[in-house]
Motif scaffolding. Structure first.
Motif, PDB file in Angstrom:
ATOM      1  N   ASN A 162       0.821  -1.209   0.000  1.00 18.63           N
ATOM      2  CA  ASN A 162       0.000   0.000   0.000  1.00 18.63           C
ATOM      3  C   ASN A 162       0.858   1.263   0.000  1.00 18.63           C
ATOM      4  OD1 ASN A 162      -2.400  -1.353  -0.149  1.00 18.63           O
ATOM      5  ND2 ASN A 162      -2.790  -1.326   2.051  1.00 18.63           N
ATOM      6  N   LYS A 166       0.866   4.133  -3.017  1.00 26.07           N
ATOM      7  CA  LYS A 166       0.728   5.577  -2.765  1.00 26.07           C
ATOM      8  C   LYS A 166       1.840   6.358  -3.451  1.00 26.07           C
ATOM      9  CE  LYS A 166      -2.217   6.191   1.139  1.00 26.07           C
ATOM     10  NZ  LYS A 166      -2.212   4.864   1.845  1.00 26.07           N
ATOM     11  N   GLU A 170       1.539   9.174  -6.399  1.00 24.02           N
ATOM     12  CA  GLU A 170       2.094  10.527  -6.317  1.00 24.02           C
ATOM     13  C   GLU A 170       2.963  10.859  -7.520  1.00 24.02           C
ATOM     14  OE1 GLU A 170       3.843  10.521  -2.409  1.00 24.02           O
ATOM     15  OE2 GLU A 170       1.817  10.420  -1.550  1.00 24.02           O
ATOM     16  N   ARG A 250      -5.506   3.873  -4.810  1.00 27.26           N
ATOM     17  CA  ARG A 250      -4.310   4.038  -3.969  1.00 27.26           C
ATOM     18  C   ARG A 250      -4.204   3.024  -2.829  1.00 27.26           C
ATOM     19  NH1 ARG A 250      -2.342  10.122  -3.452  1.00 27.26           N
ATOM     20  NH2 ARG A 250      -2.621  10.758  -5.593  1.00 27.26           N
ATOM     21  N   ARG A 251      -4.721   1.846  -3.028  1.00 26.41           N
ATOM     22  CA  ARG A 251      -4.521   0.779  -2.037  1.00 26.41           C
ATOM     23  C   ARG A 251      -4.793  -0.579  -2.686  1.00 26.41           C
ATOM     24  NH1 ARG A 251     -10.103   0.326  -0.972  1.00 26.41           N
ATOM     25  NH2 ARG A 251     -10.976   2.383  -1.267  1.00 26.41           N
TER      26      ARG A 251
END
Lengths: 368, 206
Positions: A162, A166, A170, A250-251
């Motif tokens: 995770n 992320k 980004e 995002r996970r």
């Protein structure tokens, strides 16, 4: 297995207390807020190194004091085991068995099994899937070392994966090469853990069905539907195909942390369609089946803690539950009740050694 | 801790920033230096300053070195066809002390851990690939030994590097894990013991 006595010092609302228990039934009576549940919780501490109600050790110290101790003597297969639990604010909790401190709390878990039935147990049905996963994880970890190890690894790799996703989000770029080691571990561990969960249910579900029948007197068919994607054919390719979704959200969106255990009655989810009474019977059956699974695997009857149970159940259910008690299905029993004459009425007729304790503002006195 | 002198206090504070040194030990060291000749302190501070200013990292393997290329990489008796990949500098020293290894090293400077923000770019992984690709024909690399820690991060890093090396078509091995020499089975932790049974080796009585 049974708990012979307990000594508390500055634990929750107790200043000092020392109590000798019956091997069979112990009933704590007293008004609300007197400390009945706290006494049950102290027993929970000795067995599982933590509170059943409040995970923060600091909050279990008596108000304005800076440490608590809970000592107790158990009898396990004829051998005496003294457990001391010592917690001082700002220091590490200590657990000492017969004079020797444990290095890791986890080493103690499983030695002295305990099952607690409490009023807020219906959260198992009503709340999200996390509660149910916790319930089964907790049980499986106590019974199966490999499960515990796999779950620790899984949690770790999931956190790493995770964090990585992320970072990708980004930067706006997915790095397939870098995420692969994590994806691979998570897929392998997911399959292994899901398999163990699945196999465990085969043993657990029949016990649950049996206890549900006994408690409810209901003829309706109940079941547990284990929902997981991890045992499906092509799990790996679905997982890979799902990575785009992982990137956007995002996970990690697949794996055993997404599993659910759906409790059903006559093939409908009990969460939506079960009556209050059915739900109550169901959670009690869940806990009693847990009791029986521990008994079978660990070869000793767990201690059973029944918190405020008479308040929440109607007379029929109480009667059926008490019949199980009278049949000596259980080992040592601890019951809390705010209405002494009620529990006395129920328990007096039993062919068992039954001891009553009156609890008033953190003071315990024998009361019979 | 209260100090009678600001000078002592400053020295103790600086000294106790070192790992393994508490305030009391720092005070003992500082007072010891004061009792010695002034030259002792001068030599110590000179050595530390020189260390900080002049230390180099080997351009090839990133081990610590006095020169641009370290003594191991320059060594004439070293086997240039094997590279042992380690996490950090103390690991090189540990393997050197075994006297069982004659190949070269490659120091990564850490292991991959996204939680701590360490990715391949923070480590000397690309430099390892480069090194293998650019090796002269007579120094061609034939084997890479992965000697990374036996942790989840170490394993992940090993896996990542192995995948990267696949394209270069060379042998990749990893150090064996199991019972320590002189170790009793009953005291070995279950995971290690279980793994050493799974990866058991043929016993030769020749």
């Amino acid at each position: 297995m049974h708990l012979k006595n307990i000594r508390l010092h500055q634990f929750k609302n107790y200043n000092k207390a020392s109590v000798h228990f019956s091997e069979e039934i112990n009933c704590f009576v007293g008004i609300n807020g007197s400390g009945k549940t706290n006494l049950l919780d102290a027993i929970h501490y000795l067995c599982l190194t933590k509170s059943a109600l409040n995970p923060v050790d600091n909050l279990n110290i008596k108000h304005q004091k800076d440490f608590f101790t809970v000592f107790g003597d158990f009898d396990l297969h004829g051998k005496e085991i003294e457990i001391k639990c010592i917690f001082e604010s700002g220091k590490k909790k200590q657990l000492i068995q017969n004079g020797k401190a444990y290095d890791k709390m986890s080493e103690h878990i499983g030695l002295l099994p305990v099952v607690m039935i409490a009023p807020d147990d219906t959260s198992l049905i009503k709340d999200g899937s996390e509660e149910r996963r916790k319930f089964f994880d907790n049980m499986l970890c106590q019974l199966n070392r490999k499960y515990l190890e796999d779950l620790i690894r899984y949690t770790h790799f999931l956190k790493q994966r995770n964090a990585l996703i992320k970072q990708f989000a980004e930067k706006g770029r997915w790095n397939a090469e870098l995420i692969e080691p994590y994806t691979r571990e998570i897929m392998q561990l997911s399959k292994s853990i899901a398999r163990m969960r699945h196999d465990f249910l085969k043993e657990y579900e029949p016990l649950l069905i049996e206890y549900y029948k006994t408690i409810s007197g209901d003829q309706e068919k109940i079941s547990i539907q284990y929902e997981t994607q991890c045992l499906e054919d092509g799990f790996e390719s679905t997982f890979k195909a799902n990575e785009q979704k992982d990137f956007i959200l995002r996970r990690s969106t697949m794996g055993i942390h997404k599993d659910d255990f759906v409790f059903q009655i006559s093939e409908y989810p009990i969460k939506k369609f079960g009556s209050q009474g059915q739900q109550k019977s169901f959670v009690i059956a869940l806990k009693l089946a847990q009791f029986m699974v521990f008994f079978k695997h660990l070869n000793t009857k767990p201690i059973l803690l029944l918190d405020d149970i008479f308040d929440k159940l109607d007379d029929n259910r109480i009667e059926r539950l008490m019949k199980l008690v009278a049949d000596h299905e259980f080992g040592q029993l601890f019951i809390s009740d705010a209405r002494p004459e009620r529990s006395q009425g129920i328990l007096a007729s039993m062919d068992a050694d039954c001891r009553f304790f009156l609890i008033e503002e953190g003071e315990v006195t024998d009361w019979s | 801790m209260n100090f009678p002198s600001k000078l002592i206090e400053d020295a103790v504070n600086e000294m106790s920033r070192l790992p393994g040194i508490g305030k009391k030990t720092a005070l003992r060291l500082v007072l010891h230096l004061l009792k010695q000749k002034e030259s002792v302190t001068e030599e110590l501070s000179h050595a530390l300053l020189a260390l900080r200013k002049e230390i180099k990292y080997c351009q090839k393997c990133h081990n610590i070195s006095d020169t641009d290329v370290c003594s191991i990489c320059r060594g004439v008796r070293r086997d240039r066809s094997i590279i042992c990949v380690v996490e950090d500098i103390p690991d090189v020293l540990a393997i050197e002390n075994t006297s069982q290894y004659q190949g070269l090293y490659h120091v990564l400077g850490g292991v991959i851990s996204p939680i701590q923000g360490i990715g391949p770019d923070e480590l000397k992984i690309e430099s390892l690939m480069e090194r293998i690709r650019l090796a002269e024909t007579e120094d061609k690399v034939e084997e890479v030994i992965l000697a990374l820690p036996a942790t989840m991060e170490g394993d992940t890093t090993s896996f990542y590097i192995t995948r990267k090396l696949k394209a270069l078509n060379i042998k990749v091995s990893t150090i064996a894990r199991g019972i320590p020499i002189g170790g009793e089975l009953e005291y070995t932790d279950e995971v290690t013991l279980g793994r050493s049974i799974l990866t058991r080796v043929n016993y030769s009585a020749d």
